[in-house]
Enzyme design. Sequence first.
Site, short mmCIF file in Angstrom:
data_model
loop_
_atom_site.label_atom_id
_atom_site.label_comp_id
_atom_site.label_asym_id
_atom_site.label_seq_id
_atom_site.Cartn_x
_atom_site.Cartn_y
_atom_site.Cartn_z
N ASN A 7 -46.39 105.11 40.83
CA ASN A 7 -45.20 105.52 40.07
C ASN A 7 -45.65 106.47 38.96
OD1 ASN A 7 -42.91 105.68 38.53
ND2 ASN A 7 -42.80 103.48 38.03
N PHE A 8 -45.22 107.72 39.04
CA PHE A 8 -45.64 108.71 38.03
C PHE A 8 -44.87 108.51 36.71
CE2 PHE A 8 -47.14 112.39 41.07
CZ PHE A 8 -47.93 111.49 41.75
N LYS A 9 -43.84 107.68 36.73
CA LYS A 9 -42.97 107.44 35.57
C LYS A 9 -42.55 108.77 34.95
CE LYS A 9 -44.45 102.75 34.88
NZ LYS A 9 -44.72 101.64 34.01
N HIS A 91 -36.43 98.84 38.35
CA HIS A 91 -37.70 98.78 37.61
C HIS A 91 -37.45 98.22 36.21
CE1 HIS A 91 -41.40 100.02 35.63
NE2 HIS A 91 -41.93 100.12 36.82
N GLU A 139 -43.53 92.50 38.79
CA GLU A 139 -44.31 93.09 37.71
C GLU A 139 -43.97 92.40 36.39
OE1 GLU A 139 -45.04 97.62 38.90
OE2 GLU A 139 -43.26 97.36 37.70
N ILE A 144 -47.28 95.45 31.96
CA ILE A 144 -47.11 96.84 32.37
C ILE A 144 -47.77 97.77 31.35
CG2 ILE A 144 -45.40 98.69 32.72
CD1 ILE A 144 -43.56 96.67 34.03
N GLY A 179 -50.87 96.71 35.28
CA GLY A 179 -52.28 96.69 34.88
C GLY A 179 -53.28 96.91 36.00
N ALA A 200 -49.17 102.57 37.96
CA ALA A 200 -48.87 103.84 37.29
C ALA A 200 -50.05 104.29 36.43
CB ALA A 200 -47.62 103.70 36.44
N SER A 201 -50.16 103.75 35.21
CA SER A 201 -51.10 104.30 34.23
C SER A 201 -52.55 104.35 34.67
CB SER A 201 -50.99 103.52 32.91
OG SER A 201 -51.13 102.14 33.13
O1 G3P Z 1 -44.18 100.80 38.44
C1 G3P Z 1 -45.48 100.43 38.16
C2 G3P Z 1 -45.65 99.98 36.78
O2 G3P Z 1 -44.59 99.44 36.11
C3 G3P Z 1 -46.96 99.36 36.47
O3 G3P Z 1 -47.43 100.13 35.45
O4 G3P Z 1 -49.10 101.28 34.16
O5 G3P Z 1 -49.25 98.83 34.45
O6 G3P Z 1 -49.74 100.32 36.37
P1 G3P Z 1 -48.96 100.13 35.09
#
Ligand code: G3P
Length: 220
Positions: A7-9, A91, A139, A144, A179, A200-201
């Site tokens: 997810n590139f957000k 989400h 999630e 997150i 995470g 994402a991150s």
């Molecule tokens: O949609 C994926 C996201 O909410 C998880 O974010 O940055 O913890 O991988 P992250």
Amino acid sequence: MGVIIINFKAYEEGFGKRGYELAKATEEVSKKVDDYLAIAPPILDLPEFVSSLSIDIFAQHVDAVNYGSNTGRITPEMLNEKRAKGSLINHSERRLRLADVDFIVSKFRELGLTSIVCTNNIPTTAAAAALSPDYVAVEPPELIGSGIPVSKSEPEIVENSVKSARDVNPSVKVLCGAGISKHEDYVTALDLGAEGVLLASGVVKAKYPKAALEELVGLR
Ligand code: G3P
């Protein structure tokens, strides 16, 4: 072999030219592994990415409305016409009402789009599974973007989400997210019974996103 959805957000690093580079890197990495890699870029980039890349492209959000007098909305039909594979739905950063989730999941089924309903805990995962989406992605919101992998820090959430979703609807596939960044986090998620991860991150914000992706899939 599992599912990895990035997810590139609305990260700056995931938009426009930088987003395209990341999308292209994902396509290149996906050719080297058996895992299923797909992306969810910002909606403005989606049509361009769909026409120039071979990987599946998801929207990050879709609204529970049909074509018509609805301002500023993205309808399931629009995603279908632009050849999106499907969408994330509900989400944590873009919550919907249960009735809206149900509307979208049903509409997606009709249109042949893939539905990924995000949830925040075990009971909501079971509730989402009852709507028969293709995927439920659990999630925990507090993890997150934290860099603390859900699969390692809260394994019982992943395991019990898989169990409760299966009890309600054995055909729903469960992903987990929050995470996740290392190969180990991904493999642990699969060992806990998840079909894969949503992240994402760990990739989008990495200094070297392609290298981070290669590490995630175990190529490094
Ligand atoms: O949609 C994926 C996201 O909410 C998880 O974010 O940055 O913890 O991988 P992250």
